[in-house]
Design a protein around this motif. Structure first.
Motif, short mmCIF file in Angstrom:
data_model
loop_
_atom_site.label_atom_id
_atom_site.label_comp_id
_atom_site.label_asym_id
_atom_site.label_seq_id
_atom_site.Cartn_x
_atom_site.Cartn_y
_atom_site.Cartn_z
N GLU A 1 -6.29 3.67 -10.62
CA GLU A 1 -6.93 3.64 -8.97
C GLU A 1 -6.39 1.73 -9.26
O GLU A 1 -7.03 1.05 -10.51
CB GLU A 1 -8.11 3.72 -9.37
CG GLU A 1 -8.66 3.14 -7.60
CD GLU A 1 -7.90 3.19 -6.44
OE1 GLU A 1 -7.55 2.15 -5.96
OE2 GLU A 1 -7.48 4.69 -6.46
N ASN A 2 -6.12 1.54 -8.78
CA ASN A 2 -5.28 -0.64 -8.92
C ASN A 2 -5.45 -0.98 -7.90
O ASN A 2 -5.72 -2.01 -7.47
CB ASN A 2 -3.60 -0.22 -8.94
CG ASN A 2 -3.09 0.34 -8.42
OD1 ASN A 2 -3.43 0.97 -7.39
ND2 ASN A 2 -1.67 0.46 -8.25
N SER A 3 -5.92 -0.30 -6.49
CA SER A 3 -6.85 -0.71 -5.44
C SER A 3 -8.09 -1.87 -5.37
O SER A 3 -7.98 -2.89 -5.09
CB SER A 3 -7.58 0.23 -4.37
OG SER A 3 -6.73 1.56 -4.03
N ALA B 1 1.09 -3.64 -6.55
CA ALA B 1 1.66 -2.46 -6.70
C ALA B 1 1.66 -1.34 -7.73
O ALA B 1 1.67 -0.17 -7.20
CB ALA B 1 2.05 -2.23 -5.13
N PHE C 1 -5.69 -5.42 -5.39
CA PHE C 1 -5.50 -5.80 -3.94
C PHE C 1 -7.09 -7.02 -3.53
O PHE C 1 -6.66 -7.74 -3.20
CB PHE C 1 -5.36 -4.99 -3.45
CG PHE C 1 -3.93 -3.90 -3.69
CD1 PHE C 1 -2.87 -5.04 -4.19
CD2 PHE C 1 -3.98 -2.93 -3.30
CE1 PHE C 1 -2.31 -4.01 -4.27
CE2 PHE C 1 -2.94 -2.08 -3.29
CZ PHE C 1 -2.20 -2.56 -4.43
N TRP C 2 -7.78 -6.03 -4.23
CA TRP C 2 -8.67 -6.79 -3.64
C TRP C 2 -9.60 -8.58 -4.22
O TRP C 2 -9.69 -8.97 -3.22
CB TRP C 2 -10.89 -5.61 -3.68
CG TRP C 2 -11.85 -6.06 -3.23
CD1 TRP C 2 -11.71 -6.05 -1.66
CD2 TRP C 2 -12.94 -7.43 -3.48
NE1 TRP C 2 -13.21 -7.09 -1.17
CE2 TRP C 2 -13.82 -7.36 -2.74
CE3 TRP C 2 -12.72 -7.69 -4.69
CZ2 TRP C 2 -14.84 -8.01 -2.56
CZ3 TRP C 2 -14.21 -8.32 -5.08
CH2 TRP C 2 -14.68 -8.70 -4.19
N GLN D 1 0.81 -1.07 0.07
CA GLN D 1 -0.16 -0.17 0.25
C GLN D 1 0.75 1.17 0.13
O GLN D 1 0.49 2.24 -0.79
CB GLN D 1 -0.82 0.26 1.37
CG GLN D 1 -1.48 -1.14 1.21
CD GLN D 1 -3.01 -1.42 2.08
OE1 GLN D 1 -3.18 0.47 3.27
NE2 GLN D 1 -3.61 -1.92 2.76
N ASN E 1 2.27 1.41 -3.11
CA ASN E 1 0.88 2.32 -4.36
C ASN E 1 0.60 4.32 -4.29
O ASN E 1 1.26 4.36 -5.43
CB ASN E 1 -0.04 1.94 -4.08
CG ASN E 1 -1.18 1.04 -5.30
OD1 ASN E 1 -0.68 1.54 -6.40
ND2 ASN E 1 -2.48 1.73 -4.70
N ARG E 2 1.47 4.14 -2.62
CA ARG E 2 0.77 6.10 -2.48
C ARG E 2 2.11 5.97 -3.16
O ARG E 2 2.46 7.57 -3.82
CB ARG E 2 0.88 6.04 -1.41
CG ARG E 2 -0.72 5.94 -1.07
CD ARG E 2 -0.45 6.45 0.98
NE ARG E 2 0.71 5.69 2.13
CZ ARG E 2 -0.27 4.66 2.33
NH1 ARG E 2 -1.45 3.63 2.38
NH2 ARG E 2 1.00 3.97 2.80
#
Length: 262
Positions: free
Chosen positions: A171-173, A163, A176-177, A78, A81-82
């Motif tokens: 937006e690639n969150s 990531a 992860f989900w 994460q 990612n940021r």
């Protein structure tokens, strides 16, 4: 390695400083395992001494290992990612270290504390809930631990790869989900894949998710050297594949890096 060992030590020490965060993570572990215990005790209460050849004792210990791996994974992906989205990675890649190894060192330091703490708690939970693991031998413990470490590291590099897609996607969150749910289901985190239909078992065994959680957990409750050689061998191959793919994607991403306002 002289550059990365201090990074591991610093992250290890930083994690110990946030003691209550560690305790909170452990309490969550206890809560999850209590829910699993109540669920499976109800299932086995119908007169089933075993399901798919797995006893209640083995089932709970199996779930202890799968939760140990997933809850000890850390959140370094994460942070990556940021950094990519904010453009801060443009500053970090100029440092005199390999960025992927830097992240892996942070992961070892941060998640290593979780793995040790959760591992101790996992043994206590297993003993309190269902007693000692049936058929357990300390002679096989090092091999099981190797498999757990391989699954733990494989989980990191898959997350790291996801990531790094931030180089191309805004937006690639959701990635992860989706991955976490695939590990939860096809990876056997929720229940052993022996309980799946045969066609789904074949699909699961062909995918990497099962080697993150199922393989080390199944090895822990039903150990054989043949299963260890096969499982650890495939885990290692997948690990090397995802390391190579992560490095490749990182190299491609850095070449096209375009930092706006940073």
């Amino acid at each position: 390695m002289n550059k990365y060992i201090p990074i591991i030590k610093i992250n290890f020490q930083n994690k110990l400083v946030y003691f209550w965060d560690l305790i909170g993570n452990n309490l969550f572990f206890i809560l999850i395992m209590f829910v699993y215990l109540m669920l499976w005790k109800s299932i086995y209460a119908d007169g089933n001494s075993s399901i798919a050849g797995i006893t209640l004792n083995q089932m709970i210990w199996y779930l202890v290992v799968t939760e140990l791996i997933t809850l000890s994974g850390g959140l370094i992906h994460q942070e990556v990612n940021r950094e990519v989205k904010s453009g801060n990675i443009g500053y970090l890649i100029g440092k005199p270290y390999n960025y992927i190894l830097y992240c892996f060192s942070c992961f070892i330091g941060d998640s290593g504390v979780k793995l040790l703490a959760n591992g101790t708690l996992a043994i206590i939970i297993g003993f309190l809930f269902v007693g000692p693991l049936e058929g357990f031998s300390w002679a096989t413990f090092p091999f099981v631990f190797i498999s757990i470490l391989l699954g733990w590291m494989l989980n990191f590099f898959i997350y790291m790869l996801l990531a790094l897609t931030a180089f191309w996607t805004e937006e690639n969150s959701p990635f992860f989900w989706i991955y976490s749910k695939l590990v939860f289901t096809l990876g056997g985190m929720l229940l052993p894949i022996e309980l799946f239909p045969m066609w789904l078992q074949r699909i699961s065994k062909a995918l990497p998710f099962v080697y993150v959680t199922y393989t080390p957990a199944r090895l822990a409750v039903d150990f054989s050297f043949g299963a260890f050689i096969r499982g650890a061998g495939i885990q290692l191959l997948y690990l090397l594949f995802f390391i190579a793919l992560t490095l490749f994607v990182y190299g491609k991403g850095v070449r096209k890096l375009n930092v706006n306002g940073g």
